[in-house]
Design a protein around this motif. Sequence first.
Motif, short mmCIF file in Angstrom:
data_model
loop_
_atom_site.label_atom_id
_atom_site.label_comp_id
_atom_site.label_asym_id
_atom_site.label_seq_id
_atom_site.Cartn_x
_atom_site.Cartn_y
_atom_site.Cartn_z
N ALA A 10 41.73 32.84 37.58
CA ALA A 10 41.30 33.88 38.07
C ALA A 10 40.63 33.85 39.34
N PHE A 11 40.42 34.95 40.25
CA PHE A 11 39.64 35.08 41.34
C PHE A 11 38.24 35.93 41.06
N VAL A 12 37.39 35.36 40.95
CA VAL A 12 35.91 35.74 40.45
C VAL A 12 34.94 36.01 41.57
N PRO A 13 34.76 37.20 42.08
CA PRO A 13 33.61 37.40 42.92
C PRO A 13 32.12 37.41 42.29
N TYR A 14 31.45 36.40 42.25
CA TYR A 14 30.22 36.61 41.64
C TYR A 14 29.20 36.94 42.33
N VAL A 15 28.12 37.33 41.79
CA VAL A 15 26.90 38.12 42.33
C VAL A 15 26.15 36.86 42.67
N LYS B 270 18.39 40.79 39.46
CA LYS B 270 19.65 40.55 38.97
C LYS B 270 20.89 41.28 39.49
N TYR B 271 20.51 42.65 39.43
CA TYR B 271 21.73 43.56 39.71
C TYR B 271 21.56 44.15 41.33
N CYS B 272 20.56 43.70 41.94
CA CYS B 272 20.64 44.02 43.33
C CYS B 272 21.18 42.97 44.45
N TYR B 273 22.15 43.48 45.10
CA TYR B 273 22.93 42.52 45.75
C TYR B 273 23.89 43.14 46.58
N SER B 274 24.19 42.38 47.67
CA SER B 274 25.23 43.17 48.97
C SER B 274 26.30 43.35 48.77
N PHE B 275 26.88 43.16 47.58
CA PHE B 275 28.39 43.06 47.15
C PHE B 275 29.29 42.68 48.26
N GLU B 276 29.06 41.57 48.68
CA GLU B 276 29.98 40.78 49.41
C GLU B 276 30.00 39.56 49.05
N SER B 277 30.98 39.20 48.46
CA SER B 277 31.30 37.99 47.48
C SER B 277 32.31 37.11 48.06
N TYR B 278 32.22 35.86 47.82
CA TYR B 278 33.46 34.78 48.04
C TYR B 278 34.14 35.00 46.66
N TYR B 279 35.37 34.81 46.65
CA TYR B 279 36.07 34.63 45.49
C TYR B 279 36.26 33.16 44.86
N ASP B 280 35.72 32.81 43.83
CA ASP B 280 36.04 31.57 43.10
C ASP B 280 37.11 31.52 42.43
N LEU C 37 48.70 36.00 36.03
CA LEU C 37 49.33 35.99 34.72
C LEU C 37 50.61 35.11 35.11
N PRO C 38 51.45 34.93 34.06
CA PRO C 38 52.44 34.12 34.24
C PRO C 38 53.92 34.77 35.08
N ASN C 39 54.62 34.12 35.60
CA ASN C 39 55.68 34.86 36.64
C ASN C 39 55.10 35.48 37.78
N GLN C 40 53.93 34.76 38.17
CA GLN C 40 53.30 35.30 39.61
C GLN C 40 52.82 36.58 39.57
N MET C 41 52.80 37.33 38.33
CA MET C 41 52.02 38.49 38.19
C MET C 41 50.57 38.57 38.19
N LYS C 42 49.93 39.66 38.58
CA LYS C 42 48.64 39.81 38.59
C LYS C 42 48.03 41.06 37.74
N ALA C 43 47.02 40.74 37.05
CA ALA C 43 46.15 41.76 36.48
C ALA C 43 45.03 41.78 37.29
N ILE C 44 44.59 43.09 37.51
CA ILE C 44 43.46 43.40 38.24
C ILE C 44 42.33 44.30 37.52
N VAL C 45 41.18 43.86 37.25
CA VAL C 45 40.37 44.29 36.42
C VAL C 45 39.36 45.50 37.50
N MET C 46 39.48 46.43 37.25
CA MET C 46 38.51 47.40 38.16
C MET C 46 38.13 48.59 37.47
N GLU C 47 37.65 49.71 38.09
CA GLU C 47 37.09 50.85 37.60
C GLU C 47 37.32 51.80 38.72
#
Length: 462
Positions: free
Chosen positions: A175-180, A188-198, A219-229
């Motif tokens: 996964a590509f994870v943009p941590y706070v 904890k929840y006060c953040y600039s929302f500018e993240s590197y992706y681990d 995902l397998p076969n080069q597919m991606k799943a993007i979790v968002m809202e």
Amino acid sequence: MLTNYNYTLLTNYFMKHYKALSLSTFMLLSSMSMQAKDYVVTSPDGHLKATVSDTEKITWSIERDGATVLLPSAISIKTSKAIGKRTLQSEWGEKTRISGAKQKAISRTFNPINYKRSIVNETCNELTLSCSGEFNLVVRAYNDGCAYRLVSKVNKPVRVVSENNAFCFADDYNAFVPYVNDNRGGEKYCYSFESYYDEQPISKMFPDSIAITPLAVCLPNQMKAIVMETSVENYPGMFLYRNDATPANTLLTDFAPLPLETVVGGFDRLNLVPTKRADYIADLKPLQQLPWRLVLVTAQDTQLLDTDTPFCLSPECRLADTSWIKPGKVAWDWWNDWNIRGVDFESGVNNPTYEFYIDFAAGNGIEYVIMDEGWSVNKAADLMQVVPEIDLPHLVKYAEERGVGIVLWAGYWALNRDIEGVCKHYSEMGVKGFKVDFMDRDDQLCYEFLRDFAALCAKYRM
């Protein structure tokens, strides 16, 4: 032939065993009613399928071409409401029954306002599930993603204590994870929302950290799943995290509780940092629709740039007249620190520098100049105090004469102190808009600010 004697024996048998038979019949019927039923909605092209089940709890899952993307993943929300002097709590999604389902195909073409294309074709299938409890569930399947949202069916305010959802993937994918990773004021929840992706497997995500969205899963076969809202209104934004107590391939959701007290702080005292939070995340309006929880599923990375699904799931423009909204490029002083070379004046935050920027913009077809931080008195938290080196009415007029608009930088705290006064004052001066900085939060109150500010800008045509 049934004689009187046989009839009496038969009657006595049934009377003797009536209670046992009734209990067995009831248990059988109850067992049948408690059996899980799957409710399926498929994308128009048939590749994606979302399935909702109501076994012990409400779950949803996603497949693409028969391969599992999401395993059954919980949809759960805890609420409370006052009834007289009592507070009644309930957990929607736990022991919730689905009593009805309606499907419909959505196919529409519309002309968006200032979007990447002038015509959008929206095509999807929608499943609406009538549920016991306080919410119904709406699920949509597009050709490149599946989404669900909860819709309150309570015709009065409902308090949301927590929303506890899961995204349980079929395997421990990378996964590509943009941590706070840079809390403001240690909150904890006060953040600039500018993240590197681990880049790491889901199981290796740091359990003591939360991540912002979107989060990409390979995902397998080069597919991606993007979790968002999408369509976040009157509600906090969604964070994601992993917990050692759950399966290693599962993302859980977290939401900032409602701030009760704040202090001025953060970088250059531009933030309002929460110091006390409530034990709940949101107060809903009657019949409110919650945000869409969306999982894009793409076969090629280029689809991520080309997708219209998040846009289609967003609220429609509510303005009757949008002719005054004119997007454009900007010449930006902050980008090169006002460091203009080869000129016959001292560059900096002053009239000659901004006249130079305006001339540059006019000569190169650039529609706007942003006057970033520095035009107002630093740390005064008063946007009516302009530094003496700047004659703002002069610069606005100078720009208008050359077909260029001025956009002003504003810190969230300073703007929020007199939000309408600032909008009215600078719109009358001819300023075209604001670049607002350092909200650094996405709790329910911050979303209310964004909505209110957008409405005021529309009122004053900024």
